[in-house]
Design a protein around this motif. Structure first.
Motif, PDB file in Angstrom:
ATOM      1  N   GLY A  41      86.093-148.834 -18.969  1.00 40.61           N
ATOM      2  CA  GLY A  41      86.251-147.763 -17.999  1.00 40.61           C
ATOM      3  C   GLY A  41      86.447-146.441 -18.709  1.00 40.61           C
ATOM      4  O   GLY A  41      86.709-146.403 -19.916  1.00 40.61           O
ATOM      5  N   PRO A  42      86.334-145.339 -17.992  1.00 38.14           N
ATOM      6  CA  PRO A  42      86.484-144.017 -18.625  1.00 38.14           C
ATOM      7  C   PRO A  42      87.944-143.671 -18.870  1.00 38.14           C
ATOM      8  O   PRO A  42      88.837-144.133 -18.152  1.00 38.14           O
ATOM      9  CB  PRO A  42      85.863-143.068 -17.591  1.00 38.14           C
ATOM     10  N   PHE A  43      88.170-142.873 -19.901  1.00 39.37           N
ATOM     11  CA  PHE A  43      89.514-142.357 -20.157  1.00 39.37           C
ATOM     12  C   PHE A  43      89.755-141.149 -19.247  1.00 39.37           C
ATOM     13  O   PHE A  43      88.972-140.204 -19.236  1.00 39.37           O
ATOM     14  CB  PHE A  43      89.639-141.943 -21.620  1.00 39.37           C
ATOM     15  N   ASP A  44      90.831-141.224 -18.492  1.00 38.53           N
ATOM     16  CA  ASP A  44      91.190-140.132 -17.585  1.00 38.53           C
ATOM     17  C   ASP A  44      92.500-139.512 -18.067  1.00 38.53           C
ATOM     18  O   ASP A  44      93.583-140.014 -17.771  1.00 38.53           O
ATOM     19  CB  ASP A  44      91.345-140.658 -16.154  1.00 38.53           C
ATOM     20  N   PRO A  45      92.424-138.414 -18.830  1.00 37.97           N
ATOM     21  CA  PRO A  45      93.652-137.823 -19.380  1.00 37.97           C
ATOM     22  C   PRO A  45      94.562-137.232 -18.309  1.00 37.97           C
ATOM     23  O   PRO A  45      95.746-136.978 -18.581  1.00 37.97           O
ATOM     24  CB  PRO A  45      93.126-136.729 -20.321  1.00 37.97           C
ATOM     25  N   ASN A  46      94.033-137.025 -17.113  1.00 36.81           N
ATOM     26  CA  ASN A  46      94.880-136.518 -16.035  1.00 36.81           C
ATOM     27  C   ASN A  46      95.807-137.591 -15.475  1.00 36.81           C
ATOM     28  O   ASN A  46      96.840-137.273 -14.886  1.00 36.81           O
ATOM     29  CB  ASN A  46      94.018-135.953 -14.905  1.00 36.81           C
ATOM     30  N   ARG A  47      95.429-138.857 -15.673  1.00 34.37           N
ATOM     31  CA  ARG A  47      96.245-139.962 -15.153  1.00 34.37           C
ATOM     32  C   ARG A  47      97.061-140.646 -16.237  1.00 34.37           C
ATOM     33  O   ARG A  47      98.127-141.193 -15.962  1.00 34.37           O
ATOM     34  CB  ARG A  47      95.345-141.010 -14.478  1.00 34.37           C
ATOM     35  N   HIS A  48      96.537-140.653 -17.474  1.00 31.26           N
ATOM     36  CA  HIS A  48      97.203-141.399 -18.540  1.00 31.26           C
ATOM     37  C   HIS A  48      97.356-140.524 -19.778  1.00 31.26           C
ATOM     38  O   HIS A  48      96.425-139.823 -20.176  1.00 31.26           O
ATOM     39  CB  HIS A  48      96.401-142.657 -18.886  1.00 31.26           C
ATOM     40  N   ARG A  49      98.517-140.621 -20.373  1.00 32.03           N
ATOM     41  CA  ARG A  49      98.842-139.789 -21.537  1.00 32.03           C
ATOM     42  C   ARG A  49      98.064-140.204 -22.769  1.00 32.03           C
ATOM     43  O   ARG A  49      97.719-139.371 -23.603  1.00 32.03           O
ATOM     44  CB  ARG A  49     100.350-139.865 -21.795  1.00 32.03           C
ATOM     45  N   THR A  50      97.800-141.499 -22.919  1.00 33.62           N
ATOM     46  CA  THR A  50      97.089-141.996 -24.095  1.00 33.62           C
ATOM     47  C   THR A  50      95.914-142.863 -23.667  1.00 33.62           C
ATOM     48  O   THR A  50      95.870-143.391 -22.556  1.00 33.62           O
ATOM     49  CB  THR A  50      98.012-142.839 -25.002  1.00 33.62           C
TER      50      THR A  50
END
Length: 319
Positions: A41-50
């Motif tokens: 899945g894509p990395f979503d920096p708005n939802r997860h810090r790392t």
């Protein structure tokens, strides 16, 4: 001036478990797509810090599996290795992870409901399993096809890579060169992924070389196997795949499943004793047709005693 390409960071997990002395890789499906994929899945920096937090969330959402041990493998950014219809959409940079887990009945039931399933890791990379001897596929299909491909050019680089990766001439077959072997098969157009990516119009062999995967996921699976084969020699990660209590035969079977070759029983016992990685529990396990087998557990104090506690099992020969 050309506008900068849109980039998407994709997170992929090669999740490994052992069942009946067979290394299993967790695969997910998708409606309308018959090819297996790693959980991704894509990395979503708005939802997860790392990125690791994001990957753990993605895996749990896709498979209902909570990850334990996890480490980042490699970043794959080649163009064309995550090809979309019409070559549209952002350029995907894939960050691969290796995760180790144990199978349990409750977890398997949740996985079944999610549509994920455990596949034989060597179903994707059959030339890597030497436990029943040298794979016939090597001499019957792979090496003749790669030799033919290498001879298409006068440059020696292809032939040199072939000798090193597959242990030809005086070179040994190095179990850790998993990625190098897969990359040669891909570049030579011998695996289905080369067709998917538009590298070749059709495979250069009529024999299917392992189960194909979506995008560059088989490449990530090969990288994960190489990393794990290397890591068990200097870190006690093999115990992330073992139950809390186990017999030495079960431990040897797990090591062999990952290494892809058999280990001499007495040599293995001496290796385990010398490494001081396990300790007896005082309990035994009933054995069919034989004496009860002593049960052992991982001796965690070894992590404080020396920097590189692992099982340095010997490698294969080329024959």
């Amino acid at each position: 001036m050309t506008a900068p390409a849109e980039i998407e960071i994709g997170l992929n997990a090669a999740i490994v478990a052992i069942n009946a002395r067979t290394p299993r890789l967790l695969a997910v499906g998708e409606d309308g797509n018959a090819l297996d994929a790693l959980p991704f899945g894509p990395f979503d920096p708005n939802r997860h810090r790392t990125m690791e937090m994001s990957l753990r969330h993605t895996v749990e959402a896709q498979t209902a599996l909570e990850l334990g041990y996890i480490e980042q493998l490699y970043t794959f950014g080649d163009r064309g290795r995550h090809k979309m219809p019409g070559d549209q959409g952002p350029h995907v940079v894939s960050v691969g992870y290796l995760a180790l887990t144990r199978l349990d009945t409750d977890g398997d039931a949740r996985l079944e409901l999610s549509g994920a399933r455990w596949r034989d890791w060597y179903g994707y990379l059959p030339w890597e399993d030497w436990r029943q001897g040298r794979p016939a596929l090597l001499d019957r299909v792979i090496l003749p096809a790669l030799t033919s491909w290498a001879e298409e050019t006068s440059a020696s680089s292809r032939r040199s890579r072939l000798r090193l990766a597959f242990g030809l001439d005086d070179f040994p077959f190095d179990e850790e060169h998993v990625l190098e072997r897969y990359e040669l098969l891909y570049e030579a157009g011998l695996v289905e992924e080369a067709v998917q990516d538009g590298r070749v119009e059709r495979c250069r062999t009529t024999v299917t070389l392992g189960r194909p995967m979506r995008h560059d996921h088989r490449r990530i699976a090969a990288t994960a196997l190489a990393r794990l084969r290397s890591k068990i020699k200097y870190r006690p990660v093999i115990f992330e795949l073992m139950p809390p209590e186990f017999t030495l035969t079960e431990l040897q079977g797990t090591v062999e499943a990952i290494a892809g070759h058999h280990v001499h029983k007495q040599n293995f016992r001496r290796l385990v004793d010398g490494a001081e990685l396990v300790e007896p529990t005082g309990s035994t396990q009933a054995a069919t047709g034989g004496r009860p087998a002593a049960l052992f557990r991982f001796r965690r104090q070894v992590l404080e005693e020396r920097p590189a506690p692992g099982l340095k099992v010997g490698g294969r020969t080329s024959g």
